[in-house]
Design a protein around this motif. Sequence first.
Motif, PDB file in Angstrom:
ATOM      1  N   TYR A  17      -2.980  11.921 -10.949  1.00  5.60           N
ATOM      2  CA  TYR A  17      -2.866  10.952  -9.844  1.00  5.60           C
ATOM      3  C   TYR A  17      -1.389  10.764  -9.492  1.00  5.60           C
ATOM      4  CZ  TYR A  17      -3.143   6.599  -7.214  1.00  5.60           C
ATOM      5  OH  TYR A  17      -3.026   5.648  -6.224  1.00  5.60           O
ATOM      6  N   GLU A  18      -0.588  10.564 -10.532  1.00 11.10           N
ATOM      7  CA  GLU A  18       0.855  10.358 -10.325  1.00 11.10           C
ATOM      8  C   GLU A  18       1.473  11.583  -9.634  1.00 11.10           C
ATOM      9  OE1 GLU A  18       3.028   9.943 -13.979  1.00 11.10           O
ATOM     10  OE2 GLU A  18       4.948   9.969 -12.898  1.00 11.10           O
ATOM     11  N   ASN A  49       0.003  12.027  -5.949  1.00  8.55           N
ATOM     12  CA  ASN A  49       0.425  10.965  -5.036  1.00  8.55           C
ATOM     13  C   ASN A  49       1.943  10.907  -4.843  1.00  8.55           C
ATOM     14  OD1 ASN A  49      -1.948   9.116  -4.027  1.00  8.55           O
ATOM     15  ND2 ASN A  49      -2.461   9.914  -6.046  1.00  8.55           N
ATOM     16  N   HIS A  50       2.688  11.692  -5.603  1.00  2.00           N
ATOM     17  CA  HIS A  50       4.139  11.804  -5.370  1.00  2.00           C
ATOM     18  C   HIS A  50       4.517  13.281  -5.283  1.00  2.00           C
ATOM     19  CE1 HIS A  50       3.609   7.900  -7.458  1.00  2.00           C
ATOM     20  NE2 HIS A  50       4.391   7.509  -6.479  1.00  2.00           N
ATOM     21  N   LEU A  51       3.636  14.029  -4.633  1.00  2.00           N
ATOM     22  CA  LEU A  51       3.804  15.482  -4.627  1.00  2.00           C
ATOM     23  C   LEU A  51       5.132  15.899  -3.977  1.00  2.00           C
ATOM     24  CD1 LEU A  51       2.150  17.723  -5.733  1.00  2.00           C
ATOM     25  CD2 LEU A  51       0.917  17.893  -3.595  1.00  2.00           C
ATOM     26  N   ASP A  52       5.528  15.193  -2.922  1.00  2.00           N
ATOM     27  CA  ASP A  52       6.780  15.558  -2.241  1.00  2.00           C
ATOM     28  C   ASP A  52       7.940  15.535  -3.233  1.00  2.00           C
ATOM     29  OD1 ASP A  52       6.426  12.834  -2.554  1.00  2.00           O
ATOM     30  OD2 ASP A  52       7.411  12.275  -0.677  1.00  2.00           O
ATOM     31  N   ARG A  53       8.009  14.457  -4.000  1.00  2.00           N
ATOM     32  CA  ARG A  53       9.125  14.292  -4.947  1.00  2.00           C
ATOM     33  C   ARG A  53       9.043  15.342  -6.066  1.00  2.00           C
ATOM     34  NH1 ARG A  53       9.201  10.528  -9.063  1.00  2.00           N
ATOM     35  NH2 ARG A  53       7.799   9.034  -8.090  1.00  2.00           N
ATOM     36  N   TYR A  54       7.857  15.499  -6.635  1.00  2.00           N
ATOM     37  CA  TYR A  54       7.725  16.413  -7.782  1.00  2.00           C
ATOM     38  C   TYR A  54       7.883  17.875  -7.370  1.00  2.00           C
ATOM     39  CZ  TYR A  54       6.459  12.606 -10.877  1.00  2.00           C
ATOM     40  OH  TYR A  54       6.496  11.466 -11.633  1.00  2.00           O
ATOM     41  N   GLU A  62      11.585  18.447  -7.053  1.00  2.00           N
ATOM     42  CA  GLU A  62      12.218  18.485  -8.388  1.00  2.00           C
ATOM     43  C   GLU A  62      11.918  19.836  -9.056  1.00  2.00           C
ATOM     44  OE1 GLU A  62      10.861  15.338 -10.962  1.00  2.00           O
ATOM     45  OE2 GLU A  62      12.017  16.115 -12.670  1.00  2.00           O
ATOM     46  N   PRO A  91       4.247  16.243 -13.861  1.00  2.00           N
ATOM     47  CA  PRO A  91       5.621  15.720 -13.880  1.00  2.00           C
ATOM     48  C   PRO A  91       6.474  16.195 -15.052  1.00  2.00           C
ATOM     49  CG  PRO A  91       4.037  13.972 -13.429  1.00  2.00           C
ATOM     50  CD  PRO A  91       3.251  15.175 -13.809  1.00  2.00           C
TER      51      PRO A  91
END
Length: 466
Positions: free
Chosen positions: A60-61, A64-69, A72, A246
Amino acid sequence: MARATISAQFRTAASKLTADLKHRGWISKSLRGYETSRRGNQAKYGDWNSAREAAGSIKYEAVNHLDRYLEEFARNFEANGGKIFWASTGEEARDYVVKLARDRGVRSVIKSKSMTAEEIHLNPALEEAGLPVVESDLGEYIVQLRGEAPYHLVFPAMHLDRHEISTLFEEKLGSAPTDDPERLTMIAREVMRDKYLTADMGITGANFAVAETGMISITENEGNARLTAALPKIHVALMGIEKIIPRLEDLALFLPMLATAGAGQPMTCYNSLYTGPRKAGEVDGPEEFHLVILDNKRTQLLADAEQRDALHCIRCGACLNVCPIFRNVGGHSYGTTYQGPIGSVITPHLRGLQNWKHLSAASSLCGACTETCPVKIDIHHHLLHNRRNAAQGKQTWYEKIGFRLFAWAARSPGLFRFGGRFAGLALKLRPRGPLDPLQAWTSTRGFPTPAPRSFNAYWRSRKGGP
Ligand code: SF4
């Protein structure tokens, strides 16, 4: 392909295989051992359900933060010397790999298991460009020799017994017939050994991509993916954007969980992490490492808050194994890369809802898939969401009239009671056999007998009146 043709092909293939008792018996037998060992290995977790909760939250994390991960991951991957190609479509991904092979003068390709490569039809594109590809995973190699797509996400040749494989090797490789699975493995291995040494490009999938370190993780039982990634001078890996996790420590949960849910194992035999191409002073590894990260409509699914969790899938195949539909119709009937319950959820997103909506209808909605999914995807409710989305604004004229009539009758208790009695009588008196108006249903299954007394009548008698 036209919509009617796709769904008609599914119906024809599904009806044929459902009637094939030998096939059904073989699939059930193949899955019996998996079920026992999976139960045994699940029991080794302190609490399997808590592990599922934890895995679901990590995905989920990530999703839902795919752009950031993704950013990275890409930063770290490229810092390690790898090259990333972002492919919006399957065509872009195929073209990149074919062009890379041509530019580098590649003459032959060895490939390990990759559902993403299946999704973009990479093998036919390479072969069309005059580049022979050999599958290095045994199951994949078998279905490649038969000219078939993989039957299952994890077990591509599970529909074949050892006699069929022996006959296939006899026909295609000229080997002597044998019943011995070890001998059959050795026959395939002898062919592959030479391919590993001569291939200029090795293509793999990726089970996970670790944002924190820029590594990809590949899980396998045969050691073939290691050789595919390490021996040729160019390594190309393919993955969908959803493969991100992550942190490196997340693998401590996902690797055993994937093995247990997918194959009933405590841990898959080989788990490798790839950081990049060969560095100065290293004695082996590829000179170039390319990673194709594929969207292919996944971002549309990402934008759908209701069904976004379908991107949590780790492709373990467990939902296929427990699905009564998959076990009856088999993997090839679906006509898609991703079979079974999760395939029926995501294929309409990836390939068009109206053309593939029939897959979401081909479900008993028993919920066994949701119950078994290690990352707790709400699979069977997503099948209902697809059905609803496909039906919205798409009723036929007779459905529209039928629903209006029902709404009109449902608003009047007298009419509703009359309608109920009439429907019960009509069901009893309807002609049987070929003239039965319900023949499409009754030709393959029983029709429930109407209750001798309606709920309304029961309620009145219980309460002593309306
Ligand atoms: S939906 Fe769940 S059970 Fe099915 S393949 Fe994906 S992770 Fe496995």
